[in-house]
Design an enzyme around this catalytic site. Sequence first.
Site, short mmCIF file in Angstrom:
data_model
loop_
_atom_site.label_atom_id
_atom_site.label_comp_id
_atom_site.label_asym_id
_atom_site.label_seq_id
_atom_site.Cartn_x
_atom_site.Cartn_y
_atom_site.Cartn_z
N ARG A 72 10.19 -11.33 -38.62
CA ARG A 72 11.16 -12.21 -39.12
C ARG A 72 11.23 -11.95 -40.67
O ARG A 72 12.05 -12.60 -41.64
CB ARG A 72 11.26 -13.51 -38.77
CG ARG A 72 11.65 -13.74 -37.44
CD ARG A 72 11.52 -14.96 -36.91
NE ARG A 72 11.96 -15.20 -35.46
CZ ARG A 72 11.37 -15.22 -34.45
NH1 ARG A 72 10.15 -14.63 -34.48
NH2 ARG A 72 11.81 -15.38 -33.18
N GLU A 124 7.30 -30.34 -48.95
CA GLU A 124 7.83 -30.49 -50.21
C GLU A 124 9.31 -29.64 -50.57
O GLU A 124 9.85 -29.66 -51.63
CB GLU A 124 6.72 -30.06 -51.09
CG GLU A 124 5.55 -30.79 -51.12
CD GLU A 124 4.66 -30.67 -49.96
OE1 GLU A 124 4.11 -31.65 -49.86
OE2 GLU A 124 4.61 -29.58 -49.45
N HIS A 165 1.55 -31.74 -35.31
CA HIS A 165 1.92 -31.66 -37.00
C HIS A 165 3.15 -30.53 -37.00
O HIS A 165 4.04 -30.90 -37.82
CB HIS A 165 0.82 -31.11 -37.55
CG HIS A 165 0.91 -31.19 -39.08
ND1 HIS A 165 1.11 -32.17 -39.91
CD2 HIS A 165 1.00 -30.03 -39.89
CE1 HIS A 165 1.32 -31.73 -41.19
NE2 HIS A 165 1.23 -30.34 -41.01
N THR A 222 -1.59 -29.23 -32.47
CA THR A 222 -1.36 -30.38 -32.85
C THR A 222 0.08 -30.51 -32.66
O THR A 222 1.12 -29.78 -33.11
CB THR A 222 -2.01 -31.11 -33.82
OG1 THR A 222 -1.49 -30.73 -35.02
CG2 THR A 222 -3.65 -30.73 -33.78
#
Length: 156
Positions: free
Chosen positions: A127, A60, A88, A86
């Site tokens: 980070r 988004e 994804h 995965t």
Amino acid sequence: MAGHGAPETAVPDATGLTLGIAATAWNAELVDQMLGRAREAAADAECAEPAVLRVAGAVELPIAAQALARRFDAVVALGVVIRGGTAHFDYVCKSVTEGLTRVALDESTPVAQGVLTVDNLEQAVARAGYPDSTEDKGYEAVVAALGAALAIRSLS
């Protein structure tokens, strides 16, 4: 760790510039840390208090960044995507990167990517700009976005 060849973080004087920040709700603890550091960078640059738009996840971010880019001089996208088992991760990272790049070009507004794309939580923490972190991507993203906005303004 990345960072080889990176310029020293020089905070610009961004007095008069406006900043929008799109930040994800996923991995909220990390993103909230990055958001806090991003706000500090804006204050250090003498920029007005940034507007923050929260969205569910990284996918988004481009649409939120586009809405912000239409109203602000510079935009920063903050999020954390941690690799899972995965594909994804690959799809999300590619979608976010391409989407944010498209927004910057389509809107002619700097959009800095402060989205951590990491293999594990430890890399994200390193980070995220904690006191013992090796990098501070929220802070660095604001400096980059404001610096780009000032560079573009210098052309007029």
